[in-house]
Design a protein around this motif. Structure first.
Motif, PDB file in Angstrom:
ATOM      1  N   MET A  70      -7.851  -0.725  -4.720  1.00  0.00           N
ATOM      2  CA  MET A  70      -6.623  -0.031  -4.395  1.00  0.00           C
ATOM      3  C   MET A  70      -5.719   0.034  -5.600  1.00  0.00           C
ATOM      4  SD  MET A  70      -5.730  -1.466  -0.600  1.00  0.00           S
ATOM      5  CE  MET A  70      -4.003  -1.447  -1.077  1.00  0.00           C
ATOM      6  N   ASN A  99      -0.479   3.156  -3.431  1.00  0.00           N
ATOM      7  CA  ASN A  99      -0.719   3.548  -2.043  1.00  0.00           C
ATOM      8  C   ASN A  99      -1.996   4.371  -1.887  1.00  0.00           C
ATOM      9  OD1 ASN A  99       0.151   5.886  -3.278  1.00  0.00           O
ATOM     10  ND2 ASN A  99       1.406   6.555  -1.546  1.00  0.00           N
ATOM     11  N   LEU A 122       4.460  -3.466   7.423  1.00  0.00           N
ATOM     12  CA  LEU A 122       4.755  -4.026   6.104  1.00  0.00           C
ATOM     13  C   LEU A 122       5.385  -5.407   6.190  1.00  0.00           C
ATOM     14  CD1 LEU A 122       6.101  -0.996   4.036  1.00  0.00           C
ATOM     15  CD2 LEU A 122       4.060  -2.350   3.544  1.00  0.00           C
ATOM     16  N   LYS A 160       2.513  -7.843   7.050  1.00  0.00           N
ATOM     17  CA  LYS A 160       1.267  -7.696   6.315  1.00  0.00           C
ATOM     18  C   LYS A 160       0.769  -9.066   5.855  1.00  0.00           C
ATOM     19  CE  LYS A 160      -0.417  -5.721   1.940  1.00  0.00           C
ATOM     20  NZ  LYS A 160       0.006  -5.024   0.697  1.00  0.00           N
ATOM     21  N   THR A 203      -4.671  -8.140  -3.258  1.00  0.00           N
ATOM     22  CA  THR A 203      -3.815  -6.975  -2.937  1.00  0.00           C
ATOM     23  C   THR A 203      -4.675  -5.753  -2.635  1.00  0.00           C
ATOM     24  OG1 THR A 203      -2.293  -7.909  -4.571  1.00  0.00           O
ATOM     25  CG2 THR A 203      -1.689  -5.809  -3.617  1.00  0.00           C
ATOM     26  N   ASN A 204      -5.603  -5.933  -1.710  1.00  0.00           N
ATOM     27  CA  ASN A 204      -6.604  -4.908  -1.442  1.00  0.00           C
ATOM     28  C   ASN A 204      -6.671  -4.618   0.061  1.00  0.00           C
ATOM     29  OD1 ASN A 204      -8.312  -3.187  -2.862  1.00  0.00           O
ATOM     30  ND2 ASN A 204     -10.116  -4.444  -2.511  1.00  0.00           N
ATOM     31  N   ALA A 253      -5.511  -2.025   3.239  1.00  0.00           N
ATOM     32  CA  ALA A 253      -5.025  -0.741   3.739  1.00  0.00           C
ATOM     33  C   ALA A 253      -4.584  -0.910   5.185  1.00  0.00           C
ATOM     34  CB  ALA A 253      -6.112   0.314   3.633  1.00  0.00           C
ATOM     35  N   ALA A 254      -3.743   0.003   5.655  1.00  0.00           N
ATOM     36  CA  ALA A 254      -3.276  -0.011   7.042  1.00  0.00           C
ATOM     37  C   ALA A 254      -4.199   0.858   7.888  1.00  0.00           C
ATOM     38  CB  ALA A 254      -1.845   0.504   7.129  1.00  0.00           C
ATOM     39  N   GLN A 305       3.852   3.315   0.679  1.00  0.00           N
ATOM     40  CA  GLN A 305       3.734   1.956   0.142  1.00  0.00           C
ATOM     41  C   GLN A 305       2.287   1.476   0.031  1.00  0.00           C
ATOM     42  OE1 GLN A 305       6.525   0.248  -0.872  1.00  0.00           O
ATOM     43  NE2 GLN A 305       7.589   2.165  -0.409  1.00  0.00           N
ATOM     44  N   VAL A 306       1.463   1.815   1.033  1.00  0.00           N
ATOM     45  CA  VAL A 306       0.076   1.343   1.062  1.00  0.00           C
ATOM     46  C   VAL A 306      -0.825   2.478   1.546  1.00  0.00           C
ATOM     47  CG1 VAL A 306       0.696  -1.077   1.511  1.00  0.00           C
ATOM     48  CG2 VAL A 306       0.266   0.487   3.431  1.00  0.00           C
TER      49      VAL A 306
END
Length: 334
Positions: free
Chosen positions: A1, A4, A220, A223, A229-230, A232-233, A259-260
């Motif tokens: 990632m 975003n 968020l 989370k 830091t990998n 996704a939503a 943001q993501v």
């Protein structure tokens, strides 16, 4: 990632575009084998490619994977999943492995809710008994293959146990443990992230929201922490959900997508038309979201959400025709 966006190894922004292929979650506990008599061969993958499908989401059964329940289960079930994943990846198709049906007796729910403790239905939230073990095993099986994405839990709704208290629901979803109204110990999203990362797996993870992952408003804030830091939503948006129009998507989903990465990992409409789905994919394209429609199974489209008439990929009139036509205009690369 990166920021975003989900990106390829060479840094290109990439969307997961395709379908869910159901049956791995239910067939093994319903006496229907692993894939409910559907083919998982090269010809079936070629049929997907005629739709320009670049990603396939495969729902799984926790107990069948672990050998706790079902037929096939354990090593036989695992090998069947591995073989199908390897075939799809060899054809340039990303795979999303989704923890769909899990253990846990939820006896406090409304009449429609399944109370079986075994993984024979959708539960409100993953269990501490088996879910971390499941993800440890899956991560060990697929680590090193970053074409495979892990969708940590299908459609949480833990807030049902606290009379729809969303704050308690978000806390339960992230932290697990003893949750109001849930009679079994819960594995939170943080527990499942930790289980995957402890194996050394670097795969992209997808984390859901509340209300069958249609409510993403506090995603968020809750989370889970991922040292890589990998994350996704994972968002679902059916025509019968609460957040099912452009106004809601603009106010609740667009800010999150800034943001993501947001992946619309399930969507459909409760008729066999394509009008709602067309609005949704058009909106998703504008906001660079990936999306996977439910479902690539020839079950007959009477109540919606069935894309094909047969395993050769003949589209159902309406939603199948519409979705195929739309996919053929899209590229996963941004």
């Amino acid at each position: 990632m990166s920021g975003n966006k989900i990106v390829t190894a060479d840094g290109r922004a990439y969307r997961l575009l395709g379908v869910s292929r159901s049956s791995g979650e239910f067939a093994c506990v319903q006496g229907k084998g692993l894939w409910d008599s559907g083919p998982v061969d090269q010809a079936s993958v070629d049929a997907m490619k005629t739709w320009n499908i670049h990603a396939v989401r495969i729902p799984l059964n926790e107990e069948c994977w672990l050998g706790v329940n079902g037929t096939p289960s354990g090593a036989t079930y695992q090998q069947g999943v591995k073989d199908y994943v390897n075939l799809l990846v060899a054809n340039g198709i990303n795979v999303i492995l989704d923890l769909h049906w899990t253990w846990g007796a939820y006896t406090n729910g409304p009449d429609w809710h399944c109370t079986d403790e075994h993984a024979t239905c959708q539960k409100p939230v993953p269990d501490a008994r088996y879910a971390p073990q499941f993800w440890t095993s899956v991560a060990n099986a697929f680590k090193g293959n970053d074409a495979v994405v892990f969708d940590l839990f299908n459609e949480p709704y833990p807030e049902i146990g606290s009379d729809w208290n969303k704050t308690l629901g978000w806390q339960c979803l992230r932290d697990g443990g003893t949750c109001t109204g849930i009679p079994y110990e819960v594995a939170g999203m943080q527990d499942l992230v930790d289980a995957v990362r402890a194996t050394g797996a670097t795969n992209v993870l997808m984390v859901s929201g509340l209300e069958w992952t249609n409510d993403m408003r506090e995603w968020l804030a809750y989370k889970p922490n991922d040292p890589l830091t990998n994350i996704a939503a994972s968002w679902h948006a059916y025509s019968f959900n609460a957040c099912a129009n452009e106004s809601c998507w603009d106010s609740q989903i667009a800010p999150l997508a800034e943001q993501v990465p947001v992946v619309l990992s399930e969507f459909g409409q409760d008729t066999c038309g394509f009008d709602y789905m067309q609005r949704l994919v058009t909106w998703a394209d504008t906001h660079d979201l990936g999306y996977l429609a439910w479902t690539w199974n020839p079950w007959g489209c009477t109540g919606g959400a069935v894309l094909i008439k047969d395993w050769t990929g003949t589209p159902e009139p309406g939603l199948g025709d519409g979705y195929k036509a739309h996919l053929l205009t899209q590229s996963p690369s941004l």
